[in-house]
Enzyme design. Structure first.
Site, short mmCIF file in Angstrom:
data_model
loop_
_atom_site.label_atom_id
_atom_site.label_comp_id
_atom_site.label_asym_id
_atom_site.label_seq_id
_atom_site.Cartn_x
_atom_site.Cartn_y
_atom_site.Cartn_z
CG PHE A 158 -2.08 0.89 1.26
CD1 PHE A 158 -2.47 1.21 0.84
CD2 PHE A 158 -1.36 2.97 1.70
CE1 PHE A 158 -3.69 2.52 0.53
CE2 PHE A 158 -2.33 3.27 1.42
CZ PHE A 158 -3.85 3.23 0.64
CG ASP A 243 5.53 4.09 1.55
OD1 ASP A 243 5.47 4.78 2.70
OD2 ASP A 243 4.41 3.46 1.25
CE LYS A 272 -0.88 7.12 6.72
NZ LYS A 272 -0.48 5.62 5.59
C1 LIG Z 1 -1.16 5.84 4.19
C2 LIG Z 1 0.23 5.33 3.08
C3 LIG Z 1 0.21 5.88 2.25
C4 LIG Z 1 -0.61 6.75 1.35
O1 LIG Z 1 -0.66 8.05 2.92
P1 LIG Z 1 -1.12 9.21 1.97
O2 LIG Z 1 -1.07 10.60 3.13
O3 LIG Z 1 -2.97 8.81 2.55
O4 LIG Z 1 -1.85 9.60 0.83
C5 LIG Z 1 2.03 5.59 1.58
N1 LIG Z 1 2.47 5.03 2.28
C6 LIG Z 1 2.23 3.91 3.06
C7 LIG Z 1 2.91 3.02 3.49
C8 LIG Z 1 0.92 4.58 4.03
O5 LIG Z 1 0.45 3.52 4.88
#
Ligand SMILES: *Cc1c(COP(=O)(O)O)cnc(C)c1O
Length: 426
Positions: A158, A243, A272
């Site tokens: 994700f 990520d 986040k």
């Molecule tokens: C939440 C998330 C995203 C996307 O972040 P948004 O602020 O919702 O666009 C990307 N990568 C990971 C691993 C995430 O948990």
């Protein structure tokens, strides 16, 4: 509808037995896009690890807005920085320098050991930035023919919701109806370094990976997986981009979850928690070699790097270190996982995680994760199911130990009640 005992427009504390939640939920249902199926609670206030709904009921937040609220709700120091900076200067665009962004850049690059940072807002925007950087690096530095630079990611990943990122997803629901997607995107099984090596071609620019897969259901790869991926990437001159939008900034008991394997990626994406629970703040951090592909005008973001966001992110980092939240996540996470395992319910198939990023996998044949989450809500606990089978437990890193212990008791009681019902004759 207006009653004499009530001032119009003010929250009513005693207008009806049911409270205001159903009214507000109906309004959202009537006027909003239905791209979420929220739990039936309408939140109005938050302080630390606790939130209160519109009817005054308190809940312990074990979800932290998917780690966006890692430092708790309304942390006084971060709110203070927000208010002060909002009164001074909030948004300038990057057409000018501002007096906050350079400090954040210096701080984050020193912390991560990656020398350059490109700021953005949401996590997906920073992931897109990483993908653009990787492709241009592939072309200009690695010598991949223009228009051919490929990106590898993992099954179950994700990374956000843009079209390109959706093109990397292996989740049918995330993709269905949204194509066509950009070419040059492919996936390999998560946790399998040999599969990565087999999938690499001379056109591969980067491997994008989550150190722990959050949305997939808190999937922890085998120890040493990331280190092996790093060796493979180096051997084939492929960028390793982690990520860490969800796993970064202390969540797993390390500043970056990639440190668990002793890995130094070529690029890291943060988001986040970087916004201190107040604003969307994200960043792509990378080596000089990668970041030099961006020249003035190549890429940008109107709000990215604004002084308000930079001041809030700096305050969030202050809190992370001054309150020693990284070792706290590690020790509270160990306690949490140990005590969840000790519940030993036959309805629990697995408890896994790293630090305070924990998943309880239920026995899907006997109970749904949503059912567990709804029962926890009734007991005053916010959690969230992922993929129908995993209950996500990721409280603010600032949570009081006693509150977390109380929550484990409630989780145990919830499973005990579900077991008793399953045993009772129909
Ligand atoms: C939440 C998330 C995203 C996307 O972040 P948004 O602020 O919702 O666009 C990307 N990568 C990971 C691993 C995430 O948990």
């Amino acid at each position: 509808m207006q009653s004499a005992s009530r001032t119009p427009g003010l929250p009513a504390s005693s207008t009806s037995a049911q409270g205001r939640s159903p009214v507000l939920i109906a309004r959202e249902q009537a006027h909003g896009a239905h791209n979420y199926a929220p739990l039936p609670v309408v939140l109005a206030r938050g302080e630390g690890a606790w939130v209160t709904d519109v009817d005054g009921k308190r809940y312990l937040d074990l979800m932290s807005a998917y780690s966006a609220v890692s430092f708790g709700h309304a942390h006084p120091r971060i709110v203070g920085a927000l208010v002060q900076q909002a009164q001074r200067l909030a948004v300038t665009s990057r057409a000018y320098y501002n007096d906050r962004l350079p400090l954040l850049m210096e701080r984050l690059t020193r912390l991560t050991g990656l020398p350059r940072m490109l700021p953005a807002n949401g996590g997906a925007e920073a992931v897109e930035t990483a993908l653009k950087a990787a492709r241009k690096w592939g072309h200009e530095v690695k010598g991949i023919p223009e228009g051919r630079a490929g990106i590898l990611a993992c099954e179950g990943n994700f990374h956000g919701r843009t079209i390109a990122i959706t093109g990397l997803s292996t989740e049918p629901q995330y993709r269905d109806g949204f194509g066509p997607f950009p070419p040059g995107l492919a996936t390999v099984p998560y946790g399998d370094a040999a599969a990565l090596e087999r999938a690499i071609t001379p056109d591969t620019a980067a491997f994008l990976v989550e150190p722990v897969q959050g949305e997939a259901g808190i999937v922890v790869p085998p120890d040493g997986y990331l280190a092996e991926c790093a060796r493979i990437c180096r051997r084939h001159r492929v960028l390793l981009i982690c990520d860490e939008v969800q796993t970064g900034l202390g969540r797993t008991g390390y500043l970056l979850a990639s440190e668990h394997d002793g890995v130094k990626p070529d690029g890291v994406v943060l988001g986040k928690a970087l916004g201190g629970g107040l604003l969307p703040v994200s960043a792509f951090l990378a080596t000089d070699d990668v970041m030099q592909v961006f020249r003035p005008g190549d890429h940008g973001s109107t709000f990215g790097g604004n002084p308000l966001a930079a001041a809030v992110a700096m305050a969030a980092l202050d809190v992370l270190f001054d309150e020693r939240l990284i070792p706290r996540a590690r020790s509270l996470g160990e306690m949490l996982q140990r005590r969840l395992r000790a519940i030993g319910s036959p309805l629990i198939a697995d408890v896994r995680g790293r630090g305070l990023l924990v998943g309880i996998e239920v026995d899907a044949g006997r109970v749904s994760a949503r059912e567990v989450v709804e029962r926890l809500l009734a007991r005053g606990i916010l959690s969230k199911e992922t993929h129908g089978t995993v209950v996500r437990i990721a409280p603010p890193l600032t949570i009081e130990e006693s509150a977390l212990e109380w929550a484990v008791g409630e989780i145990a009681a919830t499973f005990a009640a579900l077991e008793a019902e399953a045993m009772a004759p129909a």
